[in-house]
Design a protein around this motif. Sequence first.
Motif, PDB file in Angstrom:
ATOM      1  N   LYS A   1     -10.881   4.634  -5.498  1.00 49.40           N
ATOM      2  CA  LYS A   1     -11.959   4.163  -6.376  1.00 49.40           C
ATOM      3  C   LYS A   1     -11.698   2.697  -6.668  1.00 49.40           C
ATOM      4  O   LYS A   1     -10.802   2.356  -7.407  1.00 49.40           O
ATOM      5  CB  LYS A   1     -11.972   4.954  -7.684  1.00 49.40           C
ATOM      6  CG  LYS A   1     -12.156   6.435  -7.508  1.00 49.40           C
ATOM      7  CD  LYS A   1     -11.966   7.170  -8.816  1.00 49.40           C
ATOM      8  CE  LYS A   1     -11.986   8.666  -8.600  1.00 49.40           C
ATOM      9  NZ  LYS A   1     -11.587   9.404  -9.791  1.00 49.40           N
ATOM     10  N   GLY A   2     -12.450   1.846  -6.055  1.00 52.35           N
ATOM     11  CA  GLY A   2     -12.282   0.419  -6.268  1.00 52.35           C
ATOM     12  C   GLY A   2     -11.612  -0.288  -5.111  1.00 52.35           C
ATOM     13  O   GLY A   2     -11.404  -1.493  -5.164  1.00 52.35           O
ATOM     14  N   ALA A   3     -11.257   0.437  -4.062  1.00 53.80           N
ATOM     15  CA  ALA A   3     -10.644  -0.193  -2.901  1.00 53.80           C
ATOM     16  C   ALA A   3     -11.685  -0.995  -2.143  1.00 53.80           C
ATOM     17  O   ALA A   3     -12.793  -0.531  -1.916  1.00 53.80           O
ATOM     18  CB  ALA A   3     -10.026   0.868  -1.993  1.00 53.80           C
ATOM     19  N   ASP A   4     -11.324  -2.214  -1.786  1.00 53.84           N
ATOM     20  CA  ASP A   4     -12.220  -3.036  -0.979  1.00 53.84           C
ATOM     21  C   ASP A   4     -11.396  -3.958  -0.087  1.00 53.84           C
ATOM     22  O   ASP A   4     -10.178  -4.006  -0.185  1.00 53.84           O
ATOM     23  CB  ASP A   4     -13.201  -3.823  -1.851  1.00 53.84           C
ATOM     24  CG  ASP A   4     -12.518  -4.800  -2.793  1.00 53.84           C
ATOM     25  OD1 ASP A   4     -11.278  -4.909  -2.751  1.00 53.84           O
ATOM     26  OD2 ASP A   4     -13.217  -5.463  -3.567  1.00 53.84           O
ATOM     27  N   GLY A   5     -12.086  -4.659   0.787  1.00 53.67           N
ATOM     28  CA  GLY A   5     -11.410  -5.598   1.672  1.00 53.67           C
ATOM     29  C   GLY A   5     -10.419  -4.911   2.592  1.00 53.67           C
ATOM     30  O   GLY A   5     -10.613  -3.778   3.013  1.00 53.67           O
ATOM     31  N   PHE A   6      -9.334  -5.653   2.896  1.00 54.44           N
ATOM     32  CA  PHE A   6      -8.377  -5.093   3.844  1.00 54.44           C
ATOM     33  C   PHE A   6      -7.666  -3.880   3.271  1.00 54.44           C
ATOM     34  O   PHE A   6      -7.216  -3.019   4.024  1.00 54.44           O
ATOM     35  CB  PHE A   6      -7.387  -6.161   4.329  1.00 54.44           C
ATOM     36  CG  PHE A   6      -6.155  -6.325   3.478  1.00 54.44           C
ATOM     37  CD1 PHE A   6      -5.001  -5.605   3.766  1.00 54.44           C
ATOM     38  CD2 PHE A   6      -6.144  -7.199   2.409  1.00 54.44           C
ATOM     39  CE1 PHE A   6      -3.865  -5.760   3.009  1.00 54.44           C
ATOM     40  CE2 PHE A   6      -5.001  -7.355   1.647  1.00 54.44           C
ATOM     41  CZ  PHE A   6      -3.851  -6.632   1.948  1.00 54.44           C
ATOM     42  N   TYR A   7      -7.575  -3.760   1.943  1.00 53.43           N
ATOM     43  CA  TYR A   7      -6.949  -2.569   1.384  1.00 53.43           C
ATOM     44  C   TYR A   7      -7.799  -1.327   1.685  1.00 53.43           C
ATOM     45  O   TYR A   7      -7.267  -0.270   1.982  1.00 53.43           O
ATOM     46  CB  TYR A   7      -6.696  -2.701  -0.122  1.00 53.43           C
ATOM     47  CG  TYR A   7      -6.036  -1.448  -0.665  1.00 53.43           C
ATOM     48  CD1 TYR A   7      -4.766  -1.094  -0.251  1.00 53.43           C
ATOM     49  CD2 TYR A   7      -6.699  -0.589  -1.526  1.00 53.43           C
ATOM     50  CE1 TYR A   7      -4.178   0.080  -0.686  1.00 53.43           C
ATOM     51  CE2 TYR A   7      -6.115   0.579  -1.975  1.00 53.43           C
ATOM     52  CZ  TYR A   7      -4.845   0.910  -1.547  1.00 53.43           C
ATOM     53  OH  TYR A   7      -4.264   2.076  -1.971  1.00 53.43           O
ATOM     54  N   ALA A   8      -9.112  -1.469   1.648  1.00 60.30           N
ATOM     55  CA  ALA A   8      -9.990  -0.337   1.967  1.00 60.30           C
ATOM     56  C   ALA A   8      -9.767   0.114   3.413  1.00 60.30           C
ATOM     57  O   ALA A   8      -9.761   1.314   3.698  1.00 60.30           O
ATOM     58  CB  ALA A   8     -11.448  -0.704   1.738  1.00 60.30           C
ATOM     59  N   GLU A   9      -9.558  -0.836   4.318  1.00 58.71           N
ATOM     60  CA  GLU A   9      -9.278  -0.479   5.705  1.00 58.71           C
ATOM     61  C   GLU A   9      -7.945   0.260   5.810  1.00 58.71           C
ATOM     62  O   GLU A   9      -7.827   1.238   6.547  1.00 58.71           O
ATOM     63  CB  GLU A   9      -9.267  -1.732   6.582  1.00 58.71           C
ATOM     64  CG  GLU A   9     -10.636  -2.366   6.727  1.00 58.71           C
ATOM     65  CD  GLU A   9     -10.611  -3.637   7.551  1.00 58.71           C
ATOM     66  OE1 GLU A   9      -9.690  -3.800   8.382  1.00 58.71           O
ATOM     67  OE2 GLU A   9     -11.511  -4.472   7.360  1.00 58.71           O
ATOM     68  N   THR A  10      -6.961  -0.205   5.048  1.00 60.88           N
ATOM     69  CA  THR A  10      -5.658   0.463   5.030  1.00 60.88           C
ATOM     70  C   THR A  10      -5.786   1.869   4.475  1.00 60.88           C
ATOM     71  O   THR A  10      -5.184   2.813   5.005  1.00 60.88           O
ATOM     72  CB  THR A  10      -4.649  -0.357   4.194  1.00 60.88           C
ATOM     73  OG1 THR A  10      -4.503  -1.644   4.792  1.00 60.88           O
ATOM     74  CG2 THR A  10      -3.304   0.326   4.111  1.00 60.88           C
ATOM     75  N   VAL A  11      -6.565   2.031   3.419  1.00 57.65           N
ATOM     76  CA  VAL A  11      -6.766   3.357   2.817  1.00 57.65           C
ATOM     77  C   VAL A  11      -7.371   4.301   3.836  1.00 57.65           C
ATOM     78  O   VAL A  11      -6.929   5.444   3.986  1.00 57.65           O
ATOM     79  CB  VAL A  11      -7.647   3.267   1.544  1.00 57.65           C
ATOM     80  CG1 VAL A  11      -8.085   4.648   1.087  1.00 57.65           C
ATOM     81  CG2 VAL A  11      -6.901   2.558   0.429  1.00 57.65           C
ATOM     82  N   GLY A  12      -8.388   3.852   4.550  1.00 56.16           N
ATOM     83  CA  GLY A  12      -9.025   4.695   5.555  1.00 56.16           C
ATOM     84  C   GLY A  12      -8.052   5.133   6.636  1.00 56.16           C
ATOM     85  O   GLY A  12      -7.987   6.318   6.989  1.00 56.16           O
ATOM     86  N   LEU A  13      -7.285   4.178   7.147  1.00 56.11           N
ATOM     87  CA  LEU A  13      -6.317   4.491   8.193  1.00 56.11           C
ATOM     88  C   LEU A  13      -5.265   5.474   7.682  1.00 56.11           C
ATOM     89  O   LEU A  13      -4.968   6.478   8.341  1.00 56.11           O
ATOM     90  CB  LEU A  13      -5.644   3.213   8.695  1.00 56.11           C
ATOM     91  CG  LEU A  13      -4.520   3.403   9.720  1.00 56.11           C
ATOM     92  CD1 LEU A  13      -5.055   4.059  10.992  1.00 56.11           C
ATOM     93  CD2 LEU A  13      -3.864   2.068  10.027  1.00 56.11           C
ATOM     94  N   ARG A  14      -4.708   5.204   6.506  1.00 52.91           N
ATOM     95  CA  ARG A  14      -3.657   6.073   5.960  1.00 52.91           C
ATOM     96  C   ARG A  14      -4.200   7.463   5.602  1.00 52.91           C
ATOM     97  O   ARG A  14      -3.517   8.461   5.785  1.00 52.91           O
ATOM     98  CB  ARG A  14      -2.996   5.434   4.748  1.00 52.91           C
ATOM     99  CG  ARG A  14      -2.209   4.183   5.071  1.00 52.91           C
ATOM    100  CD  ARG A  14      -1.107   4.476   6.117  1.00 52.91           C
ATOM    101  NE  ARG A  14      -0.436   3.286   6.549  1.00 52.91           N
ATOM    102  CZ  ARG A  14       0.681   2.836   6.029  1.00 52.91           C
ATOM    103  NH1 ARG A  14       1.265   3.465   5.050  1.00 52.91           N
ATOM    104  NH2 ARG A  14       1.213   1.728   6.501  1.00 52.91           N
ATOM    105  N   ALA A  15      -5.411   7.529   5.099  1.00 49.31           N
ATOM    106  CA  ALA A  15      -6.015   8.831   4.770  1.00 49.31           C
ATOM    107  C   ALA A  15      -6.187   9.658   6.044  1.00 49.31           C
ATOM    108  O   ALA A  15      -5.854  10.845   6.086  1.00 49.31           O
ATOM    109  CB  ALA A  15      -7.349   8.640   4.062  1.00 49.31           C
ATOM    110  N   TYR A  16      -6.693   9.034   7.084  1.00 51.16           N
ATOM    111  CA  TYR A  16      -6.889   9.699   8.369  1.00 51.16           C
ATOM    112  C   TYR A  16      -5.555  10.193   8.937  1.00 51.16           C
ATOM    113  O   TYR A  16      -5.422  11.357   9.339  1.00 51.16           O
ATOM    114  CB  TYR A  16      -7.587   8.738   9.332  1.00 51.16           C
ATOM    115  CG  TYR A  16      -7.861   9.291  10.709  1.00 51.16           C
ATOM    116  CD1 TYR A  16      -8.697  10.384  10.894  1.00 51.16           C
ATOM    117  CD2 TYR A  16      -7.293   8.701  11.834  1.00 51.16           C
ATOM    118  CE1 TYR A  16      -8.962  10.881  12.169  1.00 51.16           C
ATOM    119  CE2 TYR A  16      -7.551   9.185  13.103  1.00 51.16           C
ATOM    120  CZ  TYR A  16      -8.383  10.281  13.270  1.00 51.16           C
ATOM    121  OH  TYR A  16      -8.645  10.770  14.525  1.00 51.16           O
ATOM    122  N   GLN A  17      -4.551   9.316   8.945  1.00 45.89           N
ATOM    123  CA  GLN A  17      -3.236   9.680   9.462  1.00 45.89           C
ATOM    124  C   GLN A  17      -2.598  10.793   8.627  1.00 45.89           C
ATOM    125  O   GLN A  17      -1.957  11.700   9.176  1.00 45.89           O
ATOM    126  CB  GLN A  17      -2.306   8.466   9.484  1.00 45.89           C
ATOM    127  CG  GLN A  17      -2.687   7.429  10.508  1.00 45.89           C
ATOM    128  CD  GLN A  17      -1.875   6.151  10.366  1.00 45.89           C
ATOM    129  OE1 GLN A  17      -1.333   5.843   9.318  1.00 45.89           O
ATOM    130  NE2 GLN A  17      -1.805   5.390  11.458  1.00 45.89           N
TER     131      GLN A  17
END
Length: 194
Positions: A98-114
């Motif tokens: 909640k509130g993730a944006d920019g490159f952190y949002a990309e990191t969140v997506g990758l880590r969530a998927y993994q």
Amino acid sequence: MKIQLLLYILLATTIISCNGQEETEQRLAPTIISGQDSTITEAVLTDTAILSYFEEIHFNKELKTADDALMLTIADSLNSKDSLNSCFYFEVFTFSMKGADGFYAETVGLRAYQYVQNKMPQFANCFYNSTVLDITDMDNWAEFIYAEIQISSENQEQETLNALITQIENGKANVDANLQVVYDDLIERLEKKL
């Protein structure tokens, strides 16, 4: 006169830093977060800046002030071998969505998927035993996972998503019926992306 003033300043500085040491020792004391029937985690961290930052996110249930350097350590902490602390970090990571944006949002997506690919039983366990996560948080996981699939599997999103759903479905047989509900819930949300 100048020497006396300098001595007073040194004395005041010493007193203040001793008081600060007590505060630091108090912040290093165990932090206990209660689960359904037992303690989920006892997080004892040595870096007080990270401790207070993670606690702030956990308390507010969302990312308030983005500090990318610290947030990246949350994603790394998802791989904790200590099952007690891993659920605390799982909740903090979830709230950071909640509130993730920019490159952190990309990191969140990758880590969530993994994480779902490699640690689905832990995902289900932490989600099931949490008293602070809800349906919105499950929706966020599905959104970030799908966003990562869109980025990493451009023009093959459907195949990649189907493969992940099949993997999650196949893993259900290896967990208790209580945790299978979490598997089904995530699968349902991911299938809506098809």
